[in-house]
Scaffold this motif. Structure first.
Motif, short mmCIF file in Angstrom:
data_model
loop_
_atom_site.label_atom_id
_atom_site.label_comp_id
_atom_site.label_asym_id
_atom_site.label_seq_id
_atom_site.Cartn_x
_atom_site.Cartn_y
_atom_site.Cartn_z
N LYS A 1 -30.31 16.84 16.44
CA LYS A 1 -30.89 16.57 17.75
C LYS A 1 -31.60 17.80 18.33
O LYS A 1 -32.69 17.70 18.90
CB LYS A 1 -29.78 16.09 18.71
N LYS A 2 -30.99 18.96 18.18
CA LYS A 2 -31.57 20.19 18.71
C LYS A 2 -32.90 20.51 18.00
O LYS A 2 -33.88 20.90 18.65
CB LYS A 2 -30.59 21.35 18.53
N GLU A 3 -32.95 20.34 16.70
CA GLU A 3 -34.18 20.61 15.94
C GLU A 3 -35.28 19.62 16.29
O GLU A 3 -36.45 20.00 16.40
CB GLU A 3 -33.88 20.59 14.44
N ARG A 4 -34.91 18.36 16.50
CA ARG A 4 -35.91 17.36 16.91
C ARG A 4 -36.50 17.71 18.28
O ARG A 4 -37.70 17.57 18.51
CB ARG A 4 -35.31 15.95 16.92
N LYS B 1 -39.33 26.44 7.89
CA LYS B 1 -40.60 26.01 7.32
C LYS B 1 -40.83 24.52 7.62
O LYS B 1 -41.93 24.11 7.98
CB LYS B 1 -40.60 26.27 5.82
N GLN B 2 -39.78 23.72 7.51
CA GLN B 2 -39.89 22.29 7.80
C GLN B 2 -40.20 22.05 9.28
O GLN B 2 -41.00 21.17 9.62
CB GLN B 2 -38.60 21.57 7.41
N ILE B 3 -39.58 22.84 10.15
CA ILE B 3 -39.84 22.71 11.59
C ILE B 3 -41.30 23.03 11.90
O ILE B 3 -41.99 22.28 12.59
CB ILE B 3 -38.87 23.61 12.40
N ILE B 4 -41.79 24.14 11.36
CA ILE B 4 -43.19 24.54 11.59
C ILE B 4 -44.13 23.49 11.02
O ILE B 4 -45.13 23.12 11.66
CB ILE B 4 -43.45 25.94 10.98
N ALA B 5 -43.82 22.98 9.84
CA ALA B 5 -44.66 21.94 9.22
C ALA B 5 -44.72 20.68 10.10
O ALA B 5 -45.78 20.07 10.25
CB ALA B 5 -44.14 21.60 7.82
N CYS B 6 -43.59 20.31 10.68
CA CYS B 6 -43.56 19.12 11.54
C CYS B 6 -44.31 19.36 12.85
O CYS B 6 -44.96 18.44 13.37
CB CYS B 6 -42.12 18.70 11.82
N ILE B 7 -44.25 20.56 13.38
CA ILE B 7 -45.02 20.87 14.59
C ILE B 7 -46.50 20.64 14.30
O ILE B 7 -47.21 20.04 15.10
CB ILE B 7 -44.75 22.31 15.06
N CYS B 8 -46.95 21.09 13.13
CA CYS B 8 -48.35 20.85 12.73
C CYS B 8 -48.64 19.36 12.60
O CYS B 8 -49.67 18.88 13.05
CB CYS B 8 -48.64 21.54 11.39
N ARG C 1 -41.00 19.54 21.67
CA ARG C 1 -41.51 20.45 22.70
C ARG C 1 -42.67 21.29 22.19
O ARG C 1 -43.71 21.39 22.84
CB ARG C 1 -40.38 21.35 23.20
N LEU C 2 -42.50 21.90 21.02
CA LEU C 2 -43.53 22.80 20.52
C LEU C 2 -44.78 22.03 20.06
O LEU C 2 -45.90 22.47 20.29
CB LEU C 2 -42.97 23.68 19.40
#
Length: 195
Positions: A115-118, A87-94, A123-124
């Motif tokens: 590092k991998k999540e960043r 959810k945090q990853i998707i929120a940051c992509i937005c 990218r997305l």
């Protein structure tokens, strides 16, 4: 109760055409880039799809900083079928579909990613920024996107097929928004119209 992306879209947006078009463009870019540069998973494709649908829900609160509001709303209302980290990853992509670039020293959620999540976020969000720029006018101007990678010169080429063969749409905003894509994929990018 956590909401699905469609429930959030229905609750907080009166514009469905633009997020659906940005999702369509994002998926074409993702698939084209993944065929040439590789390295992204089906799960990451799903993150991008959700973010494309939700990137503008922050307009419900205010147009200024709507990207930050979108991020906060996703964090607050959750997303059904996703873990807290996802959810945090998707929120940051937005959040990064416009405005400032991710900053691991300044931005609270982003700095807690490994590092991998960043890399996933960069990218997305980079793909989402370009897709959003291509639909800036909200009138569905691009029919197809074909991606080619020139490994010799490290250039990702975006070949755009307009919906109207007689008219090449203004892609200035997409070109202006290519910075995060180039950072995330460590490549230069150029936009051309398919003839």
């Amino acid at each position: 109760m956590k909401l699905t992306s469609y429930q959030m879209l229905e609750k907080f947006s009166n514009n469905f055409a633009h997020p659906l078009e940005v999702r369509r463009l994002s998926m074409m870019i993702f698939d084209g880039v993944n065929e040439t540069l590789r390295g992204m998973s089906n799960k990451q494709r799903k993150y991008l799809e959700e973010a494309a649908l939700l990137h503008d829900i922050g307009y419900f609160i205010d147009s200024k900083n709507h990207n930050k509001h979108s991020q906060q709303m996703i964090l607050e209302y959750g997303l059904e079928n996703y873990s807290e980290k996802e959810k945090q990853i998707i929120a940051c992509i937005c959040r990064y579909h416009r405005g400032s670039l991710p900053d691991k020293k300044e931005h609270e959620i982003y700095c807690n990613f490994d590092k991998k999540e960043r890399k996933i976020v960069k990218r997305l969000a980079g793909i989402l920024k370009i897709a959003d720029g291509l639909d800036r006018a909200h009138i569905n101007l691009i029919k197809k996107i074909r991606i080619q990678y020139d490994g010799t010169n490290n250039i990702t080429e975006f070949y755009l097929t307009p919906n109207s063969p007689q008219h090449n749409p203004d892609i200035t905003y997409a070109i202006r928004k290519k910075d995060l894509f180039e950072i995330g994929f460590k490549t230069q990018s150029v936009f051309k119209f398919d003839t």
